[in-house]
Design a protein around this motif. Structure first.
Motif, PDB file in Angstrom:
ATOM      1  N   ARG A 155      -4.684  -1.632   0.939  1.00 24.24           N
ATOM      2  CA  ARG A 155      -6.041  -1.814   0.416  1.00 24.24           C
ATOM      3  C   ARG A 155      -6.197  -3.178  -0.247  1.00 24.24           C
ATOM      4  NH1 ARG A 155      -7.356   3.476  -3.006  1.00 24.24           N
ATOM      5  NH2 ARG A 155      -9.333   2.330  -3.234  1.00 24.24           N
TER       6      ARG A 155
ATOM      7  N   ASN B 113      -6.435  -5.760   2.561  1.00 22.17           N
ATOM      8  CA  ASN B 113      -7.755  -5.705   3.197  1.00 22.17           C
ATOM      9  C   ASN B 113      -8.813  -6.358   2.324  1.00 22.17           C
ATOM     10  OD1 ASN B 113      -6.870  -4.393   5.498  1.00 22.17           O
ATOM     11  ND2 ASN B 113      -7.290  -2.344   4.691  1.00 22.17           N
ATOM     12  N   THR B 114      -8.726  -6.103   1.022  1.00 16.50           N
ATOM     13  CA  THR B 114      -9.684  -6.709   0.093  1.00 16.50           C
ATOM     14  C   THR B 114      -9.522  -8.222   0.062  1.00 16.50           C
ATOM     15  OG1 THR B 114      -9.701  -4.710  -1.278  1.00 16.50           O
ATOM     16  CG2 THR B 114     -10.502  -6.744  -2.293  1.00 16.50           C
TER      17      THR B 114
ATOM     18  N   GLU C  82     -11.143  -9.600   3.068  1.00 12.51           N
ATOM     19  CA  GLU C  82     -12.596  -9.566   2.920  1.00 12.51           C
ATOM     20  C   GLU C  82     -13.084 -10.686   2.008  1.00 12.51           C
ATOM     21  OE1 GLU C  82     -15.079  -7.766   4.249  1.00 12.51           O
ATOM     22  OE2 GLU C  82     -13.601  -7.018   5.660  1.00 12.51           O
TER      23      GLU C  82
END
Length: 305
Positions: free
Chosen positions: A75, A78-79, A82
């Protein structure tokens, strides 16, 4: 106490099979890696590596941390990806609300075109008829509000999209249809059909009737522009609408359009954004697409200089 780097260290040890290989994967020396591991063991007051075995094995406590790492690290990565894409201006969130019922005519084509060019931007659209959108914009629940009612707020900027004329739709059989323009007092014996929003958000009141101290004989509300048009056609009342919202009805024999006052009532439609977001590439792209679609789709509007 437990940090991302600790989870990354234990993951590297598990995946590599040895401290030396883990250190190479993490681009640190084996000594630095061992020091970090011992420091964490002191903090947690429990061993994380059984050093008596060859090769050293992770303890039960380390495995508990790894279970968390397997959930958290993906996570985090992924952040980070992004955020990198956001910094590059290619992704983001566009939660938009419209403060005008008739905006769908041009807004939906604009959003469709925008989605093709910016597929990584998360889009969401809601109607702001039943709530005050400006506080939602300031809270961060919304990113753009389409409105003709700008308010002086320090943290919000209003970008003009186009100007339009607010006109009065009347049935051909209504005596008002013989007039090129209507004065406020001529609506005192008329039923005024409006969208179901508060009076202070309706331009026909705020800029035309209220300054003259005039009240219509009654007010009737309808959600949709086609319904309002049908009510006008059956002489159930008159309606003040944007000129471009009536384009598809202008060829109908029952419809007449009158100006509100000799010079007409001109309003500007704005996109409201938080000041801090003004330079976001995808928001600037949306504004450009919105203007382009408006002038391709609508008639009777003007550019705002």
């Amino acid at each position: 106490m437990l940090e991302i780097r600790h989870m990354e260290t234990l993951s590297a040890i598990r995946d590599s099979g040895s401290l030396q290989d883990a250190a190479e994967r993490l681009h640190v020396t084996q000594s630095a890696l061992s020091h970090q591991l011992r420091d964490l063991e002191v903090r947690l007051k429990t061993p994380l590596l059984n050093r008596r075995t060859r090769p050293a094995r992770l303890t039960t406590a380390a495995l508990r941390i790894l279970a968390l790492a397997d959930e958290v690290l993906p996570r985090v990565k992924n952040t980070e990806r992004e955020l990198q894409r956001l910094a590059a201006g290619r992704t983001g969130r566009l939660h938009l609300a419209i403060d005008c019922h008739s905006c769908f005519q041009w807004l939906m084509p604009a959003l469709d075109a925008f989605r093709q060019d910016w597929p990584d931007v998360a889009l969401d659209l809601s109607a702001a008829f039943s709530f005050a959108p400006l506080p939602a914009l300031l809270r961060g629940d919304l990113d753009v509000v389409i409105t003709s009612d700008p308010q002086d707020t320090e943290a919000v900027e209003y970008v003009p999209l186009f100007s339009y004329e607010l006109v009065l739709a009347v049935a051909a059989g209504n005596p008002l249809s013989n007039h090129k323009y209507i004065e406020p007092h001529q609506l005192s014996d008329q039923v005024l059909i409006t969208y179901p929003v508060e009076r202070q958000r309706l331009d026909v009141f705020t800029v035309f009737l209220d300054p003259a101290g005039v009240e219509p004989t009654a007010i009737r509300k309808a959600e949709l522009t086609p319904v309002i048009a049908q009510l006008v056609a059956s002489q159930r009342g008159v309606a003040a609408l944007p000129n471009w919202a009536l384009t598809e009805y202008l060829s109908q024999p029952w419809l007449r359009v009158c100006r509100l006052g000799e010079k007409g009532v001109w309003r500007t439609l704005y996109a409201a954004l938080r000041s801090e977001d003004m330079q976001a590439d995808y928001l600037q792209a949306f504004l450009a697409q919105a203007r382009d679609t408006c002038f391709k789709t609508l008639t009777g509007i003007k550019a705002v200089r």
